[in-house]
Design an enzyme around this catalytic site. Structure first.
Site: not given
Length: 723
Positions: A575, A660, A695
């Protein structure tokens, strides 16, 4: 979602005709090892008179395109490209398939198949979750009054997940009368929840279903009214707090709060005392709260204190007052209190003053004690304060580097604090601590099936000097026998954003690296709050490059100190930590043998310039607002995608999820395509897209270890460790 599956699986030699344009005089085997070459479609992006040409902007799809029953031409092209990358990754790692399977079996083999959480008491019931052998999802249970009572299964997630490629349950909330369970259900991995309500007495679901919401709700005292957070269906931002009355249509739900500023996140919860419904809203620099007595659900929320542009605080109710953790004139926060009837900031009184060397993180309120979670020298501490005598003490911790914090504590009347503890060598442990007698009881330590001896591993906590003279903490673990002769393989992990501190906790899967000779380290770089709030401030906005420099300096230290060498050093981040990886490989690619970037936020400038993308407007104070020239130029100077250049790059494995919502899949996809275009080496560059996940990766208890096994096999193979 399922309509996309065939397009992932049907790619073959035909794909390479389209992608590489070179088919003659090659065998199928030779063709299969050629990486997909993405088509270029120049697209101009303009800001402040500056024109950037993005050749791969075409990879971007809308939610409507991704979810359509039949793909349009562009969607098909994207699916073909992502599928081609997945096939190339699979073929490039084919020689590691046996190792991947070995790693997977090792990792899931260490996990107790029949596991159970430590029960906690709430409103007369003991709640816990458990797993059954072979099952991917938890079973939520409770027992009334005593742990010897008959078990009631309140939610078996395995049953709900049947037939779903992805399934997640979150935000379980039981009504005050213990009769109803509300929870959020996500079947897309985009953190778009449908709130469902189960009658715990009959086992039947109510007709009430609330779509496009956050997972958690706040029950009012009447057991008929609940407050929830509604999402914008386009931007996915949480914009409204709504009130729903059971048995009525959601179309008639009343909006009790609407956030007009798109830079704020919002939500709601019930105070631990049960007496208040609390609405919170938060940006990077400011928070705001509204409160309402939970026995007055039709009343009007009142603002706790007027919102300020720069002021962060949190609140918790206790008897006739609120405790307030605030950074008002306190960089590292301080603790205040105020009477519940007049909560304006002008009435706040100090309880714990600000300290330059201690970050006050959070509190837990009990009738007789107050527990304060603090961070000093990069490590969490738990401070216990007697509510009457005001005497205090710290709970002792066992190791030089560890992870510890307040666990679930629903019971207000008890003198027992539940907290968790682990270290790089010690599995996750739950303790019950008697705050009056200071006696500690071990409630559970996660089992490592097959055995685990922490004494066989060495944990170090070291400080290294950054290029600007600042001292950066690093936590390191390796198995005894690891030699500091510059030849050992080493994995360095980093994050460094949002003030999030990666504490040195345990991972049973990591043993598969350590037991094969790897050392592992966490660089507690700027952008986290490891050394207090200033550590965060010194790693965001116009100081963001400190984060990247710190990581590079930690890597260089490991080489200079003979922990490893540049041909044996690996890096990993996800991330915003994936942004870190992207910046680091642009800046110092020669330091690393291999890099793993998971769901990487690498197209910073383009994403932050587009307010229609989820999270963008919420994060202007973290990264900057590109509408302002200074922010635009600074972000452009480090954004990994904009700074790809003709140079050698390390071996790289990039992981992403098609659904995501935090970091859209097209960021890593475009980045990989551009890296292929510019890089001057023959090193591996692999993109793996989970076509059913978002995600957080794959859902379920075990499936995620397939991806971890792939990541580990990628590194082990490069380190010439074959089994």
């Amino acid at each position: 979602m399922t309509s996309t599956q065939p397009y992932v699986l049907l790619l073959s030699v035909m794909l390479y005709v389209a992608c590489s344009g070179e088919t003659s005089n090659r065998t199928k085997e030779e063709m299969s090892m050629q990486p997909p070459i993405a088509e270029k479609q120049p697209y101009e992006l303009t800001g402040h008179g500056d024109v950037r040409v993005d050749n791969y902007y075409w990879m971007r799809l809308s939610d409507e395109q991704k979810l359509a029953a039949e793909p349009d031409e562009q969607t098909q092209k994207v699916l073909d490209y992502l599928g081609g990358e997945n096939k190339y990754t699979s073929e490039a790692l084919k020689s590691t398939e046996a190792l991947q399977e070995t790693l997977y079996q090792e990792m899931v083999g260490r996990i107790s198949q029949n596991d159970e959480s430590v029960p906690y008491l709430s409103h007369g019931y003991y709640y816990y979750s458990r797993y059954e052998e072979g099952m991917e999802y938890p079973i939520y249970c409770r027992k009334k009054g005593s742990l010897s009572s008959k078990e009631q299964v309140i939610l078996d997630v395995n049953q709900l997940a049947e037939g779903q490629e992805f399934y997640n349950v979150a935000g379980l909330r039981v009504s005050p009368d213990n009769k109803l369970l509300a929870f959020g259900e996500d079947t897309l991995s985009r953190r778009i929840y449908t709130i469902r309500i189960l009658n715990l007495e009959t086992g039947q679901f109510l007709e009430d279903e609330i779509p496009f919401a956050e997972a958690g709700v706040a029950w009012a005292a009447d057991n008929q009214t609940l407050f929830y957070t509604a999402k914008n269906r386009v931007s996915l931002l949480s914009e409204e707090i709504k009130k729903h009355t059971l048995g009525t249509s959601t179309d008639t739900d009343q909006t009790v709060y609407k956030e007009e500023d798109p830079s704020y996140y919002i939500g709601c919860y019930q105070s631990k005392s049960g007496e208040y419904i609390i609405i919170w809203n938060s940006s990077t620099l400011s928070t705001d709260h509204y409160i309402l007595k939970s026995d007055n659900p039709n009343g009007v929320f009142r603002q706790f204190t007027p919102r300020e542009g720069v002021h962060e605080y949190s609140i918790e109710h206790f008897e006739d007052k609120f405790y307030v953790v605030t950074n008002w004139d306190a960089t590292n926060f301080r603790l205040m209190e105020v009477n519940e009837s007049n909560t304006d900031k002008s009435n706040w009184k100090e309880v714990i003053p600000h300290r330059e060397d201690v970050l006050l993180s959070s509190i837990e309120v009990f009738k007789n004690f107050l527990v304060v979670e603090e961070r000093k020298d990069g490590l969490n501490q738990l401070r216990v304060i007697n509510q009457k005598s005001k005497e205090d003490y710290y709970i002792p911790m066992d190791e030089v580097a560890y992870k510890a914090g307040i666990d679930t504590n629903k019971d207000f009347e008890t003198n027992t604090l539940r907290y968790y503890y682990s270290s790089l060598a010690t599995p996750e442990t739950v303790y019950d601590f008697d705050m009056a007698t200071k006696e500690r009881q071990l409630m559970k330590q996660d089992e490592v099936v097959g055995g685990h001896d922490p004494s066989q591993y060495t944990v170090e906590r070291i400080m290294i000097e950054a290029r600007d003279g600042r001292s950066i903490p690093m936590s390191i673990i390796y198995k005894k026998g690891f030699k500091k002769d510059g030849q050992g393989p080493f994995l360095l992990y980093g994050y460094g954003s949002y003030g999030h501190t990666v504490d040195p906790g345990f991972s049973s899967s990591r043993l598969s690296l350590l037991d094969r000779g790897f050392a592992f380290g966490i660089a507690h770089i700027r952008g986290s709050q490891a050394l207090g709030r200033s550590w965060y401030d010194d790693g965001k906005m116009f100081k963001k490059k400190n984060t990247f420099n710190d990581f590079v300096d930690c890597a260089q230290y490991l080489i200079n100190a003979d922990f490893t060498n540049s041909n044996r050093l690996f890096a990993m981040g996800g991330s915003a930590g994936g942004l870190l990886m992207g910046a680091v490989v642009n800046q110092a690619p020669e330091l690393f043998r291999g890099v793993i970037a998971a769901v990487p936020f690498v197209d910073v400038l383009t994403t932050m310039s587009d307010p229609t993308i989820p999270l963008t407007t919420n994060e202007y104070d973290e990264w900057g607002n590109p509408d302002e020239l200074e922010s635009y130029e600074y972000m452009k100077s480090y954004s990994p995608y904009d700074n790809v250049k003709a140079q050698d790059y390390p071996n790289m494995l990039v992981m992403t999820g098609y659904f995501d919502s935090q970091v859209q899949y097209w960021e890593p996809a475009k980045w990989v395509a551009k890296l292929r275009e510019f890089k001057t080496d023959d090193n591996l560059l692999l993109l793996n897209t989970n076509m059913e996940a978002g995600h957080g990766g794959a859902s379920g208890r075990f499936r995620v270890y397939r991806e971890i096994a792939m990541e580990y096999a990628f590194m082990l193979d490069l380190a010439d460790i074959k089994q």
